[in-house]
Design a protein around this motif. Sequence first.
Motif, short mmCIF file in Angstrom:
data_model
loop_
_atom_site.label_atom_id
_atom_site.label_comp_id
_atom_site.label_asym_id
_atom_site.label_seq_id
_atom_site.Cartn_x
_atom_site.Cartn_y
_atom_site.Cartn_z
N GLY A 1 -3.05 -2.34 -5.10
CA GLY A 1 -3.89 -1.20 -4.75
C GLY A 1 -4.19 -0.36 -5.98
N PRO A 2 -4.75 0.81 -5.78
CA PRO A 2 -5.06 1.69 -6.91
C PRO A 2 -3.78 2.17 -7.59
N GLU A 3 -3.91 2.49 -8.87
CA GLU A 3 -2.81 3.04 -9.67
C GLU A 3 -1.57 2.14 -9.67
N LYS A 4 -1.79 0.84 -9.71
CA LYS A 4 -0.72 -0.17 -9.79
C LYS A 4 0.21 -0.18 -8.58
N LYS A 5 -0.26 0.36 -7.47
CA LYS A 5 0.53 0.33 -6.23
C LYS A 5 0.43 -1.06 -5.62
N MET A 6 1.54 -1.59 -5.17
CA MET A 6 1.54 -2.90 -4.52
C MET A 6 1.28 -2.70 -3.03
N ASP B 1 -8.37 -0.37 0.30
CA ASP B 1 -8.30 0.21 -1.04
C ASP B 1 -7.78 -0.75 -2.10
N SER B 2 -7.62 -2.02 -1.75
CA SER B 2 -7.08 -3.01 -2.69
C SER B 2 -7.99 -3.20 -3.89
#
Length: 186
Positions: free
Chosen positions: A102-107, A136-137
């Motif tokens: 996802g955004p900001e390196k969120k898994m 949001d991926s």
Amino acid sequence: MKIMQIALLTFLSFASMAAAPKGWIVAGSAPADYEFGTDVGKSADGTNSAFIKSKPESKETGFGTLMQMFSADNYRGGRWKLSARMRTEDAAKAQLWMRVDGPEKKMNAFDNMDDRPVTGDSEWRRYEIVLDVAPDSVAVAFGFFLFGGGQVWADDFKLERVTTAVAVTGKAAQRPQEPTNLTFDE
């Protein structure tokens, strides 16, 4: 002249075994402990397959992976099944994996078959991972890896959209919906 031809063929054979197949990336926690390449004619249907093989001098404490990563633009909002055929020889642990970022390196989602690895010797078999790609991926990554010793071959990767009737795989999919046994009476 014949010796030069044999030397060139030997070098080309080694070079093709040492490189990642076209479109794939070599990665992992210890990629130097593994050989990566393509086996011509070695698959369940007689076509090519990719392999990861531990080197004899490897420490067998890390892993090597062949992977791809691509934009999530065309996959957002859907449930997707990654499948591939794998075969192993003396494998400590071989696994398919898929991650949705996802955004900001969120898994957003992840499954690496850690709860169902392929070990030892196995014949060709199809394995599957099913994950949701949230709206949001940003990116999707997938591949296969070998942890420790042995060898794994993989072939015939497919990424197919499935309905929500197909269950998501992985440990996160097994989490209960509510907390349980909060008083330890069970």
